[in-house]
Design an enzyme around this catalytic site. Structure first.
Site, PDB file in Angstrom:
ATOM      1  N   CYS A  16      11.371   4.906   2.086  1.00 49.03           N
ATOM      2  CA  CYS A  16      11.137   3.502   2.448  1.00 49.03           C
ATOM      3  C   CYS A  16      12.267   2.611   1.952  1.00 49.03           C
ATOM      4  O   CYS A  16      12.539   1.556   2.539  1.00 49.03           O
ATOM      5  CB  CYS A  16       9.806   3.032   1.889  1.00 49.03           C
TER       6      CYS A  16
ATOM      7  N   HIS B 214       6.911   1.286  -3.601  1.00 48.96           N
ATOM      8  CA  HIS B 214       7.149   1.273  -2.156  1.00 48.96           C
ATOM      9  C   HIS B 214       7.991   0.053  -1.794  1.00 48.96           C
ATOM     10  O   HIS B 214       7.910  -0.988  -2.450  1.00 48.96           O
ATOM     11  CB  HIS B 214       5.801   1.219  -1.423  1.00 48.96           C
TER      12      HIS B 214
END
Length: 996
Positions: A454, A827
């Site tokens: 990510c 994330h």
């Protein structure tokens, strides 16, 4: 006597009168009498019991039978013979078409009087055969319950040997066809009681004959896995599973999941129907069997089955939490389904619209069950927030609903996620990306996460949304000898023109991978961005030019052409320059060094440095490009080292304070004084847009991006261990160091240094401070004296005559957010918008492009949220508030685009001219063909998947009514009793919907 009894029963006398007469007849029957009279009375009582049209008549028949069985046993045994029972069981009793429903009750009643007779064994043998034949005829639940009651009371009549296994299998078949046709609560309770009697008989048989269990379970699986049945088998089958000993579970599940004769469709059908059993209100251990089978499928890597079943059933399971009677089992199954479904956010996101309503219903119920369920649900939701961060717009309503509930700590969350994952091997689920039927409604394309990538996806999307950079990359000529830039061009081209909802950046990842990064581990997106830009810059710098269109432009002078052709694309787009000056505080000698940068790394000021400002302008007392005059008396150094003064060197221009600013919104043509309290410039009562200006500013006692930049540019005292070696003094001296921006980049990249090393834990910790992000930013850039006059004459940028500094205005275009508390985990996702000049290319210019008004730039440009494969519409309000709602989600890397001005107009004119001459970027032939082929392939894949899914979904049990559970929960205070979501009650309709 039989005639008298019949006349009394059939008379029109009141029942109390009849009862007195009947009592006399019954008392007389206790006396000795001849065999013929006994038969007559037994025939009459049999007739009354089996065909009586009132309960009273049947009661009289039963009473007389019991008296004759007790007082005249020989005559009763002779009457209650095998031949008579066979005719009753096979032909029934009563006129054709009106056969009695009480035959089994009659037989059970009579058996108690012949148990010791010589004919008993013959009767038992007959009944063992006849009950097997009966269940093979699929009797109704009521008749099945009567058979079970008979066999439970008289186990001698239960079939034996092979017939016993067959009997169990056929009984399960019967249960599979049970249906409750009435919605009345009394009828439903009666139905549940009937099912319990039948499943209770199976339990009794299995206790004495364990060898019948596995064949029975095999038959059960055959029923629930059948794809040929027009009608789904009854949920009443759940009552069978509860009596299977749990010690058999491992073996049964292992045999099922390793049986190659069971197809995926059959397995999916079976597990789907088992999950429907969570709505069965009286079952025990059903949740354990469902979870065991799900775990068994995960163990043999049947992930496609697990995904399909989870996505199709999880909403129905969730809806059952409304009902206290099935809540515990439903919550167990829901927990496993969610905690195991870790490769994608799809399952959790299906529940998001329903969570607030369920939480409200459980709070209203106010019971111990509801309180415990709320706590477990909150823990589950926070696990999902942790695992699938980056969806602030979707999560805000859910977070609001559960904000008053306990929050688990991170160790607990990691334990739950680690304990329930389908597999510890991430690559085993690599092919099961979130299913996206079509492109996002935004028209944008997502990037597939290839295993903690990510960080790269967020950076690529931010670079892609930098439209000037994107167009330049897409305009690359074929054969440019820049392999990494070519891969980026292909990736950008697919993001621009692919029909897929999301594409895989696998090729670009392998080409741009920093060699020290660990595969599969989370990385620092800022570190990746620096490495990527440096690679692209060095690749071009070796002489492989990629931006030939500027060279071809006739608008550029030779000097300007030389200036720009000596720059790489990375320098043109992201390169700025900074002058670092160090002044010796003893001899006043100044040493200067200019260096290029592609991003500014902004440290956080110490906590004791406070910011003073008004609502829209954030001046800072410690402002950057100034020097401190050396004190005439060295003792003055005891005071604050941060005193703003003019530079004492005669050749240096005077530099009054110019802080970094956020801009309010001015009406066109209205001058803005950034140090005044009226910088918003629009009366809030008149224009609601003005309120947005305040969102771009820091609340009291919080940090803002201008604070961090001003801290970066503020003077730094070099003393003690950090003394400066002055060449003129030839010794270490106290000095002051200051940084001045001398050239603002076209795209300004700001990295907020949130990760610092903690010597106590020996780990990098994260600074979670909320930093407000201005949508418009003014950056002070040092200019030469002759340039200052030109700037003031143009009036395009704010500059004080003779100050040496001008304000370069930047618009926010991307924010990369890190969710988590460590750089090694968490994330990344990003917010982006596409900032472009508002004057169309090719229009006449009066020296410089005309910028859009603040309102146009800030409100007419759509924000998007990029989170791996998911792309959605968003807003600056979401950007501003994300940390307020989710404290671990903090802005990390910011992209700003420079507005048209003196510094950037030459580059902009060249870009504009290239756009006018060549229009939209035209891709070379090979790239166009590759995109076209992939789009055709994608359509073919979609068609094939649609066919496969149609086969899969058609195999799944239909659950059309699950959503009604939520629709019923509309503060319905009229219901009472039963299982309503509000107070443990509910009308018969809600109960029926729950079970059936």
């Amino acid at each position: 006597m039989d005639k008298i009894l019949e006349a009394v029963v059939m008379s029109s006398y009141p029942n109390n009168v009849k009862q007195g007469l009947v009592r006399r007849v019954i008392e007389a029957a206790k006396q000795p009498m001849d065999s013929e009279q006994c038969w007559s009375m037994l025939e009459l009582s049999t007739k009354l019991y089996l065909t009586g049209d009132t309960k009273y008549k049947r009661e009289i028949g039963k009473e007389v039978l019991e008296v004759y069985g007790h007082y005249h046993p020989e005559e009763f045994e002779e009457f209650f013979n095998v031949r008579f029972l066979l005719s009753l069981l096979q032909e029934g009793y009563g006129p054709l078409g009106k056969r009695s429903h009480y035959v089994l009750d009659y037989i059970q009643l009579g058996l108690q009087f012949v148990l010791e007779s010589p004919s008993a064994n013959s009767i038992f043998s007959l009944l063992r055969i006849e009950v097997l034949r009966k269940v093979c005829e699929r009797p109704s639940p009521k008749q099945c319950a009567k058979i079970s009651k008979l066999l439970t009371q008289h186990p001698q009549c239960i079939p034996t040997g092979k017939h016993q296994v067959l009997f169990c299998q056929q009984l399960i078949r019967c249960i599979g066809q049970f249906q409750c046709v009435s919605e009345g609560e009394e009828d439903i309770m009666e139905f549940l009681e009937q099912v319990n009697k039948v499943s209770g008989l199976l339990q009794r048989i299995w206790r004495t004959q364990t060898s019948a269990i596995l064949p029975s379970l095999k038959e059960l699986f055959t029923i629930i896995s059948s794809t040929e049945e027009q009608e789904a088998p009854s949920n009443a089958l759940a009552s069978v599973v509860q009596f299977v000993p749990l010690e058999l579970m491992d073996g049964v599940i292992r045999n099922l999941t390793n049986d190659d004769s069971i197809t995926d469709v059959q397995m999916m059908t079976a597990i789907g129907r088992m999950i429907d059993w969570v709505s069965w209100p009286l079952g025990k251990n059903i949740d354990k069997w469902i979870i065991a089978l799900l775990k068994g499928l995960a163990a043999v890597k049947k992930f496609s089955i697990l995904i399909e079943v989870t996505l199709s059933k999880i909403e129905k399971v969730f809806s059952k939490l409304l009902y206290p009677i099935v809540r515990e089992g439903a919550l167990s199954v829901l927990q496993y389904m969610l905690l195991s479904f870790q490769h994608s956010h799809e399952a959790f996101h299906l529940l998001l619209p329903h969570i607030p309503r369920l939480v409200a219903a459980l709070k209203k119920e106010d019971s111990n069950s509801a309180t415990m369920s709320l706590e477990q649900l909150s823990e589950l939701i926070h696990c999902m927030f942790f695992r699938f961060s980056g969806f602030p717009d979707l999560y805000e309503p859910v977070l609001e609903a559960v904000k008053a509930l306990p929050i688990p700590n991170e160790d607990r969350i990691k334990h739950l996620l680690g304990q329930n994952a389908w597999t510890s091997q991430k690559n085993e689920l690599a092919c099961f990306y979130p299913r996206l039927a079509s492109k996002s409604e935004t028209g944008k394309i997502g990037l597939i996460n290839l295993g903690n990538t990510c960080y790269m996806n967020s950076i690529i999307q931010s670079l892609f949304m930098a439209s000037d950079f994107r167009h330049s990359v897409l305009n690359l000529t074929e054969g440019n000898s820049q392999p990494l830039m070519t891969k980026l061009q292909w990736l950008f081209a697919f993001l621009e023109h692919s029909q897929r909802p999301a594409i895989s950046p696998e090729s670009f990842l392998s080409a741009s991978w920093p060699p020290w990064f660990t595969p599969g581990a989370q990385q620092d997106c800022s570190e990746y961005l620096k490495y990527l830009l440096d690679r692209l810059h060095e690749e071009e710098k070796t002489g492989k030019r990629i931006y030939q269109k500027l060279k071809e432009s006739s608008l550029m002078s030779q000097a300007v052409e030389h200036h720009y052709l000596n720059k790489t694309l990375i320098e043109k787009m992201f390169g700025g320059k900074m002058m670092t000056k160090i002044r010796c505080l003893k001899c006043l000698n100044v040493s200067s060094r200019e260096e290029a940068f592609t991003d500014l790394s902004l440290a956080f000021p110490p906590p004791d440095r406070h910011v003073h400002g008004n609502t829209s302008v954030l001046p800072v007392e410690e402002i950057g490009p100034q020097f401190i005059e050396p004190p005439e008396n060295p003792s003055q150094l005891a005071g604050s080292p941060w005193i703003l003064r003019k530079a004492p060197t005669a050749g240096d221009p005077a530099a009054p304070p110019m802080p970094v600013e956020t801009l309010g919104f001015q009406e066109p043509g209205e001058a803005a004084n950034p140090l005044s309290g009226d910088a918003v410039g629009v009366d809030a009562a008149k224009d609601p847009l003005s309120a947005f200006g305040e969102q771009a500013c820091a609340p009291k006692d919080s940090r803002s991006v201008p604070d961090l930049i001003n801290y970066f540019l503020s003077p730094e005292r070099l003393t003690a261990e950090n003394k400066y070696h002055c060449e003129k003094c030839a010794s270490l001296q106290d000095a002051e160091k200051v940084a001045e921006l001398t050239e603002g980049p076209h795209y300004l990249i700001l990295t907020l240094l949130r990760f610092s090393f903690d010597p106590r834990t020996m780990k990098r910790k994260k600074i979670l401070d909320n930093v407000s992000i201005p949508v418009v930013l003014k950056l002070p850039v040092l200019v030469a004296p002759e340039e200052t006059e030109e700037v003031c004459r143009r009036g395009k940028d704010r500059a004080a005559p003779g100050s040496g500094f001008m304000s370069v205005v930047y618009d926010l275009c991307s924010v990369v957010v890190h969710s988590g508390i460590s750089s090694e985990s968490g994330h990344y996702y990003c917010y982006s918008r596409e900032c472009t000049d508002t004057v169309p290319h090719g229009q006449p210019r009066d020296g410089a492009p005309k910028p859009a008004s603040d309102k146009q730039l800030d409100f007419e440009i759509q924000w998007y949220l990029f989170n791996d494969t998911r792309v959605s519409f968003s807003s600056f309000e979401s950007v501003s508030n994300v940390t307020s709602f989710f404290p671990k989600d903090t802005a990390y890397v910011l992209f700003y685009r420079q507005r048209p001005g003196r510094q950037s107009c030459l580059l902009r004119e060249a870009l504009a001219e290239a756009g006018r001459l060549h229009g939209e970027p035209s891709l070379h032939k090979d790239l166009m063909e590759a995109i076209s082929k992939d789009n055709i392939l994608y359509l073919q894949e979609q068609e094939k998947e649609a066919r496969n899914r149609a086969a899969y979904i058609s195999a799944l049990p239909k659950s059309p009514l699950w959503w009604r559970d939520f629709d019923r929960d509309k503060d319905d205070d009229s219901s009472s009793g039963g299982c309503s979501p509000a107070a443990g009650g509910g009308g018969s309709g809600s109960f029926h919907g729950l079970v059936f």
